[in-house]
Design an enzyme around this catalytic site. Structure first.
Site, PDB file in Angstrom:
ATOM      1  N   LYS A  32     -16.496 -39.612   6.965  1.00  0.00           N
ATOM      2  CA  LYS A  32     -16.134 -39.864   5.564  1.00  0.00           C
ATOM      3  C   LYS A  32     -16.797 -38.877   4.600  1.00  0.00           C
ATOM      4  O   LYS A  32     -17.766 -38.194   4.964  1.00  0.00           O
ATOM      5  CB  LYS A  32     -16.512 -41.303   5.206  1.00  0.00           C
ATOM      6  CG  LYS A  32     -15.767 -42.355   6.024  1.00  0.00           C
ATOM      7  CD  LYS A  32     -16.088 -43.768   5.537  1.00  0.00           C
ATOM      8  CE  LYS A  32     -15.349 -44.816   6.353  1.00  0.00           C
ATOM      9  NZ  LYS A  32     -15.489 -46.175   5.781  1.00  0.00           N
TER      10      LYS A  32
ATOM     11  N   TYR B 197      -5.445 -48.524   5.191  1.00  0.00           N
ATOM     12  CA  TYR B 197      -6.210 -49.666   4.671  1.00  0.00           C
ATOM     13  C   TYR B 197      -5.280 -50.784   4.179  1.00  0.00           C
ATOM     14  O   TYR B 197      -5.675 -51.559   3.306  1.00  0.00           O
ATOM     15  CB  TYR B 197      -7.161 -49.205   3.569  1.00  0.00           C
ATOM     16  CG  TYR B 197      -8.360 -48.421   4.084  1.00  0.00           C
ATOM     17  CD1 TYR B 197      -9.133 -48.896   5.144  1.00  0.00           C
ATOM     18  CD2 TYR B 197      -8.730 -47.215   3.498  1.00  0.00           C
ATOM     19  CE1 TYR B 197     -10.231 -48.188   5.622  1.00  0.00           C
ATOM     20  CE2 TYR B 197      -9.837 -46.495   3.965  1.00  0.00           C
ATOM     21  CZ  TYR B 197     -10.576 -46.987   5.024  1.00  0.00           C
ATOM     22  OH  TYR B 197     -11.669 -46.293   5.485  1.00  0.00           O
TER      23      TYR B 197
ATOM     24  N   ASN C 174     -20.155 -45.658   4.279  1.00  0.00           N
ATOM     25  CA  ASN C 174     -20.779 -45.968   5.582  1.00  0.00           C
ATOM     26  C   ASN C 174     -20.483 -44.917   6.653  1.00  0.00           C
ATOM     27  O   ASN C 174     -20.379 -45.205   7.823  1.00  0.00           O
ATOM     28  CB  ASN C 174     -20.401 -47.383   6.030  1.00  0.00           C
ATOM     29  CG  ASN C 174     -18.914 -47.580   6.130  1.00  0.00           C
ATOM     30  OD1 ASN C 174     -18.148 -46.623   5.964  1.00  0.00           O
ATOM     31  ND2 ASN C 174     -18.477 -48.782   6.421  1.00  0.00           N
TER      32      ASN C 174
ATOM     33  N   HIS D  21     -15.438 -43.999   9.928  1.00  0.00           N
ATOM     34  CA  HIS D  21     -14.508 -45.068  10.313  1.00  0.00           C
ATOM     35  C   HIS D  21     -14.243 -44.899  11.800  1.00  0.00           C
ATOM     36  O   HIS D  21     -14.088 -43.775  12.279  1.00  0.00           O
ATOM     37  CB  HIS D  21     -13.188 -44.953   9.541  1.00  0.00           C
ATOM     38  CG  HIS D  21     -12.109 -45.791  10.160  1.00  0.00           C
ATOM     39  ND1 HIS D  21     -11.981 -47.136   9.898  1.00  0.00           N
ATOM     40  CD2 HIS D  21     -11.158 -45.495  11.088  1.00  0.00           C
ATOM     41  CE1 HIS D  21     -10.989 -47.626  10.627  1.00  0.00           C
ATOM     42  NE2 HIS D  21     -10.467 -46.647  11.357  1.00  0.00           N
TER      43      HIS D  21
ATOM     44  N   GLU E  15      -3.684 -45.449  14.757  1.00  0.00           N
ATOM     45  CA  GLU E  15      -4.497 -44.565  13.914  1.00  0.00           C
ATOM     46  C   GLU E  15      -4.504 -43.125  14.416  1.00  0.00           C
ATOM     47  O   GLU E  15      -4.479 -42.192  13.611  1.00  0.00           O
ATOM     48  CB  GLU E  15      -5.930 -45.122  13.818  1.00  0.00           C
ATOM     49  CG  GLU E  15      -5.946 -46.416  13.009  1.00  0.00           C
ATOM     50  CD  GLU E  15      -7.333 -47.063  12.912  1.00  0.00           C
ATOM     51  OE1 GLU E  15      -8.300 -46.523  13.477  1.00  0.00           O
ATOM     52  OE2 GLU E  15      -7.429 -48.112  12.254  1.00  0.00           O
TER      53      GLU E  15
END
Ligand code: CMP
Length: 155
Positions: free
Chosen positions: A9, A49, A112, A115, A126
């Site tokens: 990220k 998402y 965080n 992913h 994905e």
């Protein structure tokens, strides 16, 4: 063998952690079969998402994920989805075990670091959400004979 999708990220990119994160997966013995830097689009994020679309953090999350490019990876290994989830740690960084990526580098619920796909069904979706077929490489990883026993190698 199983495949899983990782997105490194924007917080990891801004904090100069790309090499560290990739290195952790490599050192575990996982095979990188896809790797690229991409700027995520609204379309990809709405799709990715979708299960969070009614949550108050949805828009800030999408804005964060578009704030810089991300690094997308596809990793391959035996039971790799579960193995990667353990390496990554739970969503809330400040409660993640030390030794996991989030436990070592994140204090946040949203920023965080990575992913990782959470199930075989989602991993399949994905991988193809972010990669084309010709971006996934099928090659022999020489060290697999030292990483897996002969029976595991057939999985
Ligand atoms: P990720 O593994 O990418 O899956 C969904 C993401 O939504 C998650 O990591 C966090 O970045 C974010 N997220 C999940 N729950 C919350 C929350 N309660 N508040 C803010 N962000 C969240």
């Amino acid at each position: 063998m199983q495949k899983t999708l990782i997105l490194i990220k924007p917080d990891a990119l801004q904090r100069n952690l790309l090499g560290e994160i990739i290195s952790r997966f490599e050192k575990k013995g996982l095979k990188i079969v896809g790797l690229k830097m991409i700027q995520l689009t609204d379309e990809q994020l709405i799709d990715h998402y979708a299960h969070h679309k009614d949550k108050p953090f949805f828009k800030p999350l999408c804005d964060f994920m578009k704030s810089s490019p991300v690094v997308a990876m596809v990793l391959e290994g035996v039971d790799v989805i579960e193995a990667v989830r353990l390496i990554v740690g739970p969503t809330l960084g400040r409660k993640a075990d030390a030794g996991s990526i989030r436990g070592d580098f994140s204090m946040s619920q949203s920023y965080n670091i990575v992913h990782a796909s959470d199930s075989a069904e989602n991993a399949e979706k994905e991988v193809w959400r972010f990669f084309n077929e010709d971006e996934i490489y099928n090659y022999q990883k020489m060290d697999f004979v030292s990483i897996y026993n002969p029976e595991e190698l057939l999985k």
